[in-house]
Design an enzyme around this catalytic site. Sequence first.
Site, short mmCIF file in Angstrom:
data_model
loop_
_atom_site.label_atom_id
_atom_site.label_comp_id
_atom_site.label_asym_id
_atom_site.label_seq_id
_atom_site.Cartn_x
_atom_site.Cartn_y
_atom_site.Cartn_z
CG HIS A 63 11.07 -23.73 12.76
ND1 HIS A 63 11.40 -23.42 14.06
CD2 HIS A 63 12.11 -24.47 12.27
CE1 HIS A 63 12.58 -23.94 14.36
NE2 HIS A 63 13.03 -24.59 13.29
CB THR A 108 2.77 -1.80 10.95
OG1 THR A 108 1.55 -2.36 10.44
CG2 THR A 108 2.52 -0.43 11.55
CG HIS A 157 9.37 -27.54 12.07
ND1 HIS A 157 9.06 -26.88 13.24
CD2 HIS A 157 10.69 -27.83 12.14
CE1 HIS A 157 10.15 -26.76 13.97
NE2 HIS A 157 11.15 -27.34 13.32
CG ASP A 204 -0.39 0.27 2.53
OD1 ASP A 204 0.86 0.40 2.62
OD2 ASP A 204 -1.14 0.40 3.51
CB CYS A 208 0.90 -2.23 4.90
SG CYS A 208 0.93 -3.08 6.49
C1 RB5 Z 1 -1.88 3.03 6.22
O1 RB5 Z 1 -1.80 4.33 6.71
C2 RB5 Z 1 -1.50 2.05 7.31
O2 RB5 Z 1 -2.57 1.91 8.20
C3 RB5 Z 1 -1.12 0.73 6.71
O3 RB5 Z 1 -0.06 0.91 5.82
C4 RB5 Z 1 -0.67 -0.36 7.66
O4 RB5 Z 1 0.37 0.05 8.47
C5 RB5 Z 1 -1.72 -1.08 8.39
O5 RB5 Z 1 -1.46 -2.02 9.15
#
Ligand code: RB5
Length: 144
Positions: free
Chosen positions: A96, A65, A131, A7, A63
Site C-alpha cells: 500500500h 526502537t 494506492h 546504530d 536502531c
Molecule cells: C540509541 O540509544 C537509541 O536512542 C536509538 O538507537 C534509537 O532507539 C532512537 O530512536
Amino acid sequence: MLVIGCDHGGYALKKEILAHLDEKGVEYKDMGCDGESVDYPLIAEKVCNEIVGKNADKGILICGTGIGISIAANKIKGIRAAVCTDAYTAKYTRLHNDSNVLCMGGRVTGGGVAVEMVDIFLETEFEGGRHERRVAQITALEEK
Ligand code: RB5
C-alpha cells in the site's frame, strides 16, 4: 541492490539479518555501524542517499526502537521509511505505501521476526491502483 545500516542499538540485529542475507545469497551494501556508538540520523542519511542516488532500490535501517532512524529517513525526499514489527506490517507497507526503507528496532524485535520481515519486504511488489494516488499525495507533501 539492497543497502543496510544501523546504530549501536541495532547492531546485534543487523548481524543476524546480514547472516540471513548471506545464506540466501542476497547482495547488499553495508553502510555501518560496526558496533560503535553512532548518531542514527547520520546512518539514515548514508543509507537513504544510496537509494535517492539510485545505487540501491531498497534499504533496511535498524536502531534501538526503529523510530528515530525512521523519522530521520523520512526527512529525505523520495524516502518512504516504515517501522515494522511483524509480517503483516512489512507486507502491507510494500503493498500500500510502496515503502523503500524497512526500519526496525534491535531492542524490540527478535531475529526470527526480523528475517521474516526482511524476506517479505524484499519479495512483495507495490499493489498500485488506488494506492498510486495516495503515494503521489505523500510525494506532493515533500514540496509543501
Ligand atoms: C540509541 O540509544 C537509541 O536512542 C536509538 O538507537 C534509537 O532507539 C532512537 O530512536
